[in-house]
Design a protein around this motif. Structure first.
Motif, PDB file in Angstrom:
ATOM      1  N   GLN A  47     105.028  74.851  34.980  1.00 56.10           N
ATOM      2  CA  GLN A  47     105.511  76.199  34.694  1.00 56.10           C
ATOM      3  C   GLN A  47     105.606  77.013  35.981  1.00 56.10           C
ATOM      4  OE1 GLN A  47     106.621  77.712  31.973  1.00 56.10           O
ATOM      5  NE2 GLN A  47     106.266  76.034  30.542  1.00 56.10           N
ATOM      6  N   ARG A  48     106.719  77.658  36.192  1.00 55.59           N
ATOM      7  CA  ARG A  48     106.918  78.403  37.432  1.00 55.59           C
ATOM      8  C   ARG A  48     106.326  79.810  37.375  1.00 55.59           C
ATOM      9  NH1 ARG A  48     110.320  76.452  41.270  1.00 55.59           N
ATOM     10  NH2 ARG A  48     111.357  74.484  40.790  1.00 55.59           N
ATOM     11  N   SER A  49     106.104  80.333  36.200  1.00 54.47           N
ATOM     12  CA  SER A  49     105.572  81.696  36.103  1.00 54.47           C
ATOM     13  C   SER A  49     104.475  81.738  35.048  1.00 54.47           C
ATOM     14  CB  SER A  49     106.687  82.689  35.763  1.00 54.47           C
ATOM     15  OG  SER A  49     107.330  82.325  34.561  1.00 54.47           O
ATOM     16  N   LEU A  50     103.247  81.745  35.507  1.00 52.94           N
ATOM     17  CA  LEU A  50     102.086  81.890  34.631  1.00 52.94           C
ATOM     18  C   LEU A  50     101.420  83.217  34.976  1.00 52.94           C
ATOM     19  CD1 LEU A  50     100.594  78.295  34.897  1.00 52.94           C
ATOM     20  CD2 LEU A  50     101.704  79.278  32.889  1.00 52.94           C
ATOM     21  N   LEU A  70      91.409  72.306  36.515  1.00 49.23           N
ATOM     22  CA  LEU A  70      90.956  73.188  37.585  1.00 49.23           C
ATOM     23  C   LEU A  70      91.713  72.896  38.877  1.00 49.23           C
ATOM     24  CD1 LEU A  70      89.003  75.402  38.455  1.00 49.23           C
ATOM     25  CD2 LEU A  70      87.239  73.642  38.775  1.00 49.23           C
ATOM     26  N   ARG A  71      91.906  71.617  39.175  1.00 47.09           N
ATOM     27  CA  ARG A  71      92.614  71.247  40.400  1.00 47.09           C
ATOM     28  C   ARG A  71      94.080  71.658  40.363  1.00 47.09           C
ATOM     29  NH1 ARG A  71      92.706  65.891  40.214  1.00 47.09           N
ATOM     30  NH2 ARG A  71      91.291  65.541  38.458  1.00 47.09           N
ATOM     31  N   GLU A  72      94.738  71.468  39.201  1.00 50.28           N
ATOM     32  CA  GLU A  72      96.151  71.828  39.112  1.00 50.28           C
ATOM     33  C   GLU A  72      96.348  73.338  39.180  1.00 50.28           C
ATOM     34  OE1 GLU A  72      98.561  69.853  39.481  1.00 50.28           O
ATOM     35  OE2 GLU A  72      97.359  68.031  39.375  1.00 50.28           O
ATOM     36  N   LEU A  73      95.422  74.102  38.620  1.00 53.71           N
ATOM     37  CA  LEU A  73      95.493  75.561  38.780  1.00 53.71           C
ATOM     38  C   LEU A  73      95.374  75.937  40.252  1.00 53.71           C
ATOM     39  CD1 LEU A  73      93.285  76.727  35.763  1.00 53.71           C
ATOM     40  CD2 LEU A  73      95.721  77.211  36.074  1.00 53.71           C
ATOM     41  N   GLY A  74      94.510  75.248  40.977  1.00 56.34           N
ATOM     42  CA  GLY A  74      94.317  75.534  42.392  1.00 56.34           C
ATOM     43  C   GLY A  74      95.540  75.278  43.245  1.00 56.34           C
ATOM     44  N   HIS A  75      96.460  74.466  42.744  1.00 56.34           N
ATOM     45  CA  HIS A  75      97.685  74.167  43.492  1.00 56.34           C
ATOM     46  C   HIS A  75      98.718  75.292  43.412  1.00 56.34           C
ATOM     47  CE1 HIS A  75      97.560  69.888  44.859  1.00 56.34           C
ATOM     48  NE2 HIS A  75      96.598  69.800  43.955  1.00 56.34           N
ATOM     49  N   ILE A  76      98.499  76.289  42.552  1.00 56.02           N
ATOM     50  CA  ILE A  76      99.531  77.303  42.310  1.00 56.02           C
ATOM     51  C   ILE A  76      99.826  78.126  43.566  1.00 56.02           C
ATOM     52  CG2 ILE A  76     100.037  79.435  41.043  1.00 56.02           C
ATOM     53  CD1 ILE A  76      98.651  78.181  38.620  1.00 56.02           C
ATOM     54  N   ASP A  77      98.802  78.709  44.157  1.00 54.37           N
ATOM     55  CA  ASP A  77      98.960  79.489  45.390  1.00 54.37           C
ATOM     56  C   ASP A  77      97.577  79.712  45.997  1.00 54.37           C
ATOM     57  OD1 ASP A  77      97.783  81.609  43.898  1.00 54.37           O
ATOM     58  OD2 ASP A  77      99.747  82.389  43.333  1.00 54.37           O
ATOM     59  N   ILE A  78      97.541  80.339  47.151  1.00 52.47           N
ATOM     60  CA  ILE A  78      96.272  80.515  47.871  1.00 52.47           C
ATOM     61  C   ILE A  78      95.264  81.355  47.074  1.00 52.47           C
ATOM     62  CG2 ILE A  78      95.177  81.504  49.926  1.00 52.47           C
ATOM     63  CD1 ILE A  78      96.534  78.854  50.476  1.00 52.47           C
ATOM     64  N   ARG A 122     106.821  74.823  46.501  1.00 55.35           N
ATOM     65  CA  ARG A 122     106.453  75.754  45.421  1.00 55.35           C
ATOM     66  C   ARG A 122     104.951  75.791  45.200  1.00 55.35           C
ATOM     67  NH1 ARG A 122     105.672  75.470  39.865  1.00 55.35           N
ATOM     68  NH2 ARG A 122     106.115  73.232  39.809  1.00 55.35           N
ATOM     69  N   ARG A 123     104.280  74.657  45.411  1.00 53.18           N
ATOM     70  CA  ARG A 123     102.845  74.552  45.169  1.00 53.18           C
ATOM     71  C   ARG A 123     102.128  74.149  46.450  1.00 53.18           C
ATOM     72  NH1 ARG A 123     100.748  73.413  40.277  1.00 53.18           N
ATOM     73  NH2 ARG A 123      99.862  71.404  40.897  1.00 53.18           N
ATOM     74  N   LEU A 124     100.842  74.405  46.478  1.00 49.40           N
ATOM     75  CA  LEU A 124     100.046  73.998  47.620  1.00 49.40           C
ATOM     76  C   LEU A 124      99.965  72.475  47.677  1.00 49.40           C
ATOM     77  CD1 LEU A 124      97.036  76.507  47.481  1.00 49.40           C
ATOM     78  CD2 LEU A 124      99.333  76.837  48.422  1.00 49.40           C
ATOM     79  N   VAL A 125      99.793  71.962  48.890  1.00 51.87           N
ATOM     80  CA  VAL A 125      99.708  70.513  49.086  1.00 51.87           C
ATOM     81  C   VAL A 125      98.487  70.189  49.927  1.00 51.87           C
ATOM     82  CG1 VAL A 125     102.214  70.239  48.932  1.00 51.87           C
ATOM     83  CG2 VAL A 125     101.137  70.522  51.176  1.00 51.87           C
ATOM     84  N   SER A 126      98.113  68.917  49.940  1.00 51.61           N
ATOM     85  CA  SER A 126      96.985  68.489  50.762  1.00 51.61           C
ATOM     86  C   SER A 126      97.298  68.668  52.240  1.00 51.61           C
ATOM     87  CB  SER A 126      96.671  67.019  50.475  1.00 51.61           C
ATOM     88  OG  SER A 126      95.789  66.497  51.451  1.00 51.61           O
ATOM     89  N   SER A 127      96.300  69.079  52.998  1.00 49.24           N
ATOM     90  CA  SER A 127      96.495  69.239  54.440  1.00 49.24           C
ATOM     91  C   SER A 127      96.768  67.902  55.111  1.00 49.24           C
ATOM     92  CB  SER A 127      95.261  69.891  55.066  1.00 49.24           C
ATOM     93  OG  SER A 127      94.131  69.062  54.911  1.00 49.24           O
TER      94      SER A 127
END
Length: 255
Positions: free
Chosen positions: A151-154, A185-193, A235-240
């Motif tokens: 989902q792009r807008s939560l 929890l991990r997928e929520l963390g990928h949304i933004d900083i 669009r989402r955060l990624v691993s460093s």
């Protein structure tokens, strides 16, 4: 194993579909999925890429999906999850499907292919999050993970509610539940900083609860969350450690 079905000769009736599944089954694959915790009973041993290919050739049909579901063979039900017409089942039907689930993979495929398309899916998450049945409860968090990914807008209110549901799972030590909670929890963390930081705070709180389940969820999620970074154009955060992050870092350093 090579897929022995094609769009040109795709079976259209359930007996022929079961024959196609059986032609692609193997004891080796069946043994592999059993080791992953999928029940051996009523399982043929068909790889998921074969099931996806067959589903693509069949198209969407609720009538066919219900017929496949009624067969009670594991792979037929996985196929049914991909054949149901998204957004057309009512909540009584969705609950009926979920009540018969006995494996994490079928639970997750229903979430991704069927439940996520329901326009009132947040109500399903709230309803299932405190369920006693393992895979009903797992479905709540697998659905959070699915929606957080796609989902792009939560809204922040909805995200906050989901963090609250995650925090309530600090005492549930069932493997297939706590793994889904960590996944959510991990997928929520990928949304933004900012959401990553909230997810890390929730993970820390779970670790500090002192419960076995809370510590496991918090530690499992923290390993991935702490490594997430923003990359321009993503669009989402990624691993460093990902190629995208390393390329972005190299470009910034070069400047």
């Amino acid at each position: 194993m090579q897929d022995r079905t094609s769009a040109a000769d795709s079976p259209r009736d359930v007996p022929s579909i079961l024959d196609a599944l059986g032609a692609n089954a193997s004891q080796k694959h069946k043994a592999n999925v059993v080791r992953m915790g999928i029940p051996e009973q009523n399982s043929l041993g068909v790889p998921m890429p074969v099931i996806r290919s067959l589903a693509k050739s069949l198209g969407r049909s609720n009538n066919l999906a219900w017929e496949l579901w009624a067969v009670q063979i594991h792979e037929a039900r996985l196929l049914a999850a991909l054949v149901f017409e998204p957004g057309t089942l009512n909540h009584a039907q969705l609950n009926s499907l979920l009540g018969e689930v006995a494996s994490w993979d079928l639970c997750d495929h229903l979430c991704a292919s069927v439940f996520a398309a329901d326009p009132e899916y947040p109500q399903l998450i709230e309803q299932w999050a405190d369920a006693e049945q393992t895979y009903v409860k797992r479905a709540a968090f697998a659905l959070i993970a699915t929606q957080a990914t796609h989902q792009r807008s939560l809204g922040q209110q909805l995200i906050g509610q989901w963090f609250g549901l995650i925090e309530r799972c600090d005492r549930d030590d069932r493997a297939h539940v706590k793994k889904a909670v960590s996944w959510a929890l991990r997928e929520l963390g990928h949304i933004d900083i900012p959401t990553r930081d909230r997810a890390l705070a929730v993970a820390k709180g779970l670790i500090e609860t002192g419960s076995n389940a809370g510590r496991w969820i918090g530690r499992d999620a923290s390993k991935e969350l702490a490594d997430l970074v923003f990359v321009p154009g993503r669009r989402r955060l990624v691993s460093s450690h990902s190629k995208a992050a390393q390329a972005a870092a190299a470009t910034a350093f070069g400047k």
